[in-house]
Design an enzyme around this catalytic site. Sequence first.
Site, PDB file in Angstrom:
ATOM      1  N   GLU A   1       0.849  -1.275   0.036  1.00  0.00           N
ATOM      2  CA  GLU A   1      -0.028  -0.058  -0.011  1.00  0.00           C
ATOM      3  C   GLU A   1       0.541   1.188   0.007  1.00  0.00           C
ATOM      4  OE1 GLU A   1      -1.371  -1.447   3.840  1.00  0.00           O
ATOM      5  OE2 GLU A   1      -1.610   0.486   4.119  1.00  0.00           O
ATOM      6  N   SER A   2       2.110   1.255   0.422  1.00  0.00           N
ATOM      7  CA  SER A   2       3.005   2.304   0.244  1.00  0.00           C
ATOM      8  C   SER A   2       3.270   2.828  -1.276  1.00  0.00           C
ATOM      9  CB  SER A   2       4.373   1.912   0.971  1.00  0.00           C
ATOM     10  OG  SER A   2       5.005   0.829   0.153  1.00  0.00           O
TER      11      SER A   2
END
Lengths: 348, 273
Positions: free
Chosen positions: B52-53
Amino acid sequence: MSVTENKVMTAKEAIGRFVKDGDHLVIGNYTVGTCAALVFEVIRQQRKGLTLYSQSGVFDVEVLVGGGCVDRLVSTYVYRAGGKEGGSAVERAMRAGTIEMEDYTNFQYNARLVAGMHGFSFMQVLEGAMVTDLFNKRSFLGDDKYRVIPCPYTGKQILTVPAANPDVCIVHVQRADRFGNAQYWGALGSVAAAALASKRIVVSCEEIVAHDIIQSSPHLTVIPGYRVDAVVEIPFGAHPTEVLGYYNLDRLMYALFFMSDMNGDGLKAWMDEWVYGCVDRHAYLDHYMAKHGAESLDAIRAKAYYSAPANYGAAYTSCWDNEDRERSMGVTLAEMERILEERGLLNG
Amino acid sequence: MAKKYTLDELLIITAAREIRDGENVILGVGLPTTAGAMAKALHAPHATLMMESGILDIEPLVPPNHIADAHSCRGFSYATDLFSMFTMTYRGYVDVCFLGVAQVDRFGNINTTVIGDYYKPKMRLPGSGGAADFLSYAKKTILTMRGGEFVNKLDYFTSPGYLDGGDSRDASGLFPKGSGPVMLLTTKGVFRFDEKTKELVLAKVHPGVSVDDIRKDIPWDLKIAPDLAETDRPTDVEIDFIRRFAPTEAVGRKLMYELAIAHSFNKALARGK
């Protein structure tokens, strides 16, 4: 689409499979690096009834409108060749009543795609345009061209535009891999938003490169492979517009085009020669070199000016050191398995 | 003879088998990353692994330390921001995600925020992180619970499973039709969700565990699948992959700490300290 399918194909196949009559088609590029070869293929395949989105409707829009592919146009900037005495395909088509156009500002146009890209149904835009005729004069979008709502936090009236999710984006980039990971650098414009907002994506590129090249430079990727339907390798695929690192704008060819575009007959003759008269981009380049000389093409080829490589390295790429001992626990695999057995931690 | 395996290996491998070729998979740290790496190496070579980064199509070589650990992989294909990772999930481009659970109710709603009172916590846990949005919009979510608990009512409702069960999730109009948790993996067994009622159903028990062992953790009358079986055993290839790729995950946290502390003590001794 599944990443396991073969996405590498010709322009003819890509347009044949992924651009349909009546589609909302967005040109991913704006002003620079126009996906000219893909645009020409759309025209050769005589797509009809398109709603065309183009950030700056210059070369691409003129030939698509001239080719009779477009019913509706959404843009911010249309080109007109030759000053007062000149003209443009868009102007002629509007006079003839064969196209309708919605005008937006550059920002609003981009905001519609950004909203679409993120799955939002609308986007706030800059409210000053509410006093202009951009706001007042509406065409086929009618009430849905803009809507005004109160901000839930300040109560101020804010201007919004609806999200755009075109059926298909055609876009040209510098390089891509066979999975569709598309790398583009230079003026980013609305390239990523146009592609990512769209339901289908056809990428043409100057070169298809190994997946390793992409993986070692991921920050250049503007479209991830899993979103891409077709990858077409087309050197000089944006000619006569320019591609950073590959070739400059062909000023001669560009000027000749706009001189022809001043009237309908001129544009038709130009398109007969360069669009319909050339079966694909190879034929186009052969014709160009026969007519203007290979040296004209060489004269616009880019000289290399490489960016410095960025270091993506890490201290190690395995949990096991050079003596095959696990780095934090200091044991070999055999020792680790023995300990697990001794402690009664193994099942089965 | 088939290789013997640790409980942690069984959990990782059971989770990994939920990933299909070509799927887009959001990985969290720990079990999910190792499961994702195994799936890509062994049965889903075209899965796109992402964090998700904003790093996508990663090829992990060692288990990441956190969800922004680009050091753990040999390159990736696309770098974007966290905002876009979540909106691509919102638009339906994420097939699988994994979430660790502290409390779960009978319809797969989860709490990862607090045990006890929110304002005066008995135990303050991490919170949502990506959980609420991923469980809302990923097509399927695999829940893992090691040390968490089954409860009738969550102390804090962090992330939406099947709400009140039945069609309430779909009927809410807030989530993609058909999305939601598909599996809950615990240290004792594997649970699925009943197609109609969306209630947790015990589908598999791990070796050496009885149904009664599981029932005593659950404060409602647990449904048992008619074809209840023992959890499928891992293959040697799967076990070997986990041990080479993530030895510290294979042995489990407790033993890993013990061995790592002993190792660093021995190194200090060797330096004459």
